[in-house]
Design a protein around this motif. Sequence first.
Motif, PDB file in Angstrom:
ATOM      1  N   GLU A   1      39.801  42.777  34.758  1.00 39.49           N
ATOM      2  CA  GLU A   1      39.488  44.207  34.664  1.00 39.49           C
ATOM      3  C   GLU A   1      39.705  44.887  36.007  1.00 39.49           C
ATOM      4  O   GLU A   1      39.837  44.230  37.039  1.00 39.49           O
ATOM      5  N   ILE A   2      39.698  46.202  36.013  1.00 42.14           N
ATOM      6  CA  ILE A   2      39.864  46.980  37.246  1.00 42.14           C
ATOM      7  C   ILE A   2      38.720  46.671  38.208  1.00 42.14           C
ATOM      8  O   ILE A   2      37.555  46.667  37.822  1.00 42.14           O
ATOM      9  N   VAL A   3      39.086  46.411  39.452  1.00 44.06           N
ATOM     10  CA  VAL A   3      38.124  46.127  40.514  1.00 44.06           C
ATOM     11  C   VAL A   3      38.487  46.973  41.723  1.00 44.06           C
ATOM     12  O   VAL A   3      39.667  47.101  42.071  1.00 44.06           O
ATOM     13  N   ASP A   4      37.474  47.541  42.382  1.00 41.11           N
ATOM     14  CA  ASP A   4      37.675  48.201  43.671  1.00 41.11           C
ATOM     15  C   ASP A   4      37.743  47.105  44.727  1.00 41.11           C
ATOM     16  O   ASP A   4      36.779  46.351  44.917  1.00 41.11           O
ATOM     17  N   GLN A   5      38.893  46.995  45.400  1.00 44.13           N
ATOM     18  CA  GLN A   5      39.127  45.901  46.330  1.00 44.13           C
ATOM     19  C   GLN A   5      38.817  46.300  47.768  1.00 44.13           C
ATOM     20  O   GLN A   5      38.904  47.463  48.142  1.00 44.13           O
ATOM     21  N   PHE A   6      38.532  45.292  48.592  1.00 45.82           N
ATOM     22  CA  PHE A   6      38.239  45.514  50.007  1.00 45.82           C
ATOM     23  C   PHE A   6      39.446  46.074  50.755  1.00 45.82           C
ATOM     24  O   PHE A   6      39.303  46.692  51.796  1.00 45.82           O
ATOM     25  N   TYR A   7      40.661  45.880  50.211  1.00 42.11           N
ATOM     26  CA  TYR A   7      41.873  46.343  50.891  1.00 42.11           C
ATOM     27  C   TYR A   7      42.259  47.763  50.506  1.00 42.11           C
ATOM     28  O   TYR A   7      43.361  48.221  50.796  1.00 42.11           O
ATOM     29  N   GLY A   8      41.349  48.478  49.837  1.00 39.84           N
ATOM     30  CA  GLY A   8      41.556  49.900  49.601  1.00 39.84           C
ATOM     31  C   GLY A   8      42.279  50.250  48.315  1.00 39.84           C
ATOM     32  O   GLY A   8      42.701  51.394  48.140  1.00 39.84           O
ATOM     33  N   CYS A   9      42.434  49.297  47.421  1.00 38.92           N
ATOM     34  CA  CYS A   9      43.084  49.565  46.143  1.00 38.92           C
ATOM     35  C   CYS A   9      42.108  49.290  45.002  1.00 38.92           C
ATOM     36  O   CYS A   9      41.155  48.532  45.151  1.00 38.92           O
ATOM     37  N   ARG A  10      42.356  49.944  43.876  1.00 39.51           N
ATOM     38  CA  ARG A  10      41.709  49.606  42.609  1.00 39.51           C
ATOM     39  C   ARG A  10      42.805  48.953  41.793  1.00 39.51           C
ATOM     40  O   ARG A  10      43.876  49.536  41.613  1.00 39.51           O
ATOM     41  N   ASP A  11      42.570  47.742  41.299  1.00 38.85           N
ATOM     42  CA  ASP A  11      43.645  47.072  40.587  1.00 38.85           C
ATOM     43  C   ASP A  11      43.125  46.161  39.477  1.00 38.85           C
ATOM     44  O   ASP A  11      41.941  45.867  39.397  1.00 38.85           O
ATOM     45  N   PHE A  12      44.052  45.805  38.593  1.00 33.93           N
ATOM     46  CA  PHE A  12      43.781  44.843  37.529  1.00 33.93           C
ATOM     47  C   PHE A  12      44.969  43.910  37.431  1.00 33.93           C
ATOM     48  O   PHE A  12      46.012  44.145  38.031  1.00 33.93           O
TER      49      PHE A  12
ATOM     50  N   CYS B   1      49.773  42.019  39.383  1.00 31.78           N
ATOM     51  CA  CYS B   1      48.642  42.859  39.736  1.00 31.78           C
ATOM     52  C   CYS B   1      49.151  44.291  39.774  1.00 31.78           C
ATOM     53  O   CYS B   1      50.216  44.583  40.352  1.00 31.78           O
ATOM     54  N   ILE B   2      48.407  45.169  39.133  1.00 30.95           N
ATOM     55  CA  ILE B   2      48.781  46.583  39.082  1.00 30.95           C
ATOM     56  C   ILE B   2      47.657  47.362  39.727  1.00 30.95           C
ATOM     57  O   ILE B   2      46.484  47.201  39.355  1.00 30.95           O
ATOM     58  N   GLY B   3      47.996  48.170  40.716  1.00 31.12           N
ATOM     59  CA  GLY B   3      46.946  48.835  41.467  1.00 31.12           C
ATOM     60  C   GLY B   3      47.268  50.251  41.871  1.00 31.12           C
ATOM     61  O   GLY B   3      48.408  50.699  41.835  1.00 31.12           O
ATOM     62  N   GLN B   4      46.211  50.932  42.267  1.00 27.72           N
ATOM     63  CA  GLN B   4      46.301  52.290  42.793  1.00 27.72           C
ATOM     64  C   GLN B   4      45.713  52.265  44.196  1.00 27.72           C
ATOM     65  O   GLN B   4      44.565  51.857  44.391  1.00 27.72           O
TER      66      GLN B   4
END
Length: 130
Positions: free
Chosen positions: A94-105, A116-119
């Motif tokens: 599922e979508i997770v807010d990552q420590f590297y500044g992206c939200r991805d799944f 991995c697909i992220g914003q």
Amino acid sequence: MSQGHRSMPILSVRDVLKSVEFFECLGFSSAGHWNNDDGTVNFSIIVLDDITLGLMRDVDARGTGENWAAYLYVADIDALADHAQANNVVLAREIVDQFYGCRDFEIIDPDGNRLCIGQDQTPGERGPGL
């Protein structure tokens, strides 16, 4: 001298047309297919806005396991996740807010390639992730 223009990750897949159908469920469209001499489709290019992927036939395709084959940046992660799930794509994570500044799944294609697909939440001047 700047030479970099864009890249196209190539995924090994057992059935190119089946893989094209999977990625169409994410919103990609086919830019064309290429065949072997026997007529078997052996390569396709798919696109989603500025994202380009190549799908190359490999009867022994084994996927990438736990490692990412590619990281794809999108403008609206929530909209893409909703679109994918509405088209029966199962999110591997599922979508997770990552420590590297992206939200991805993460998704896994029919051949086991993990993407991995992220914003990027704070894109730099040079673009997402930079």
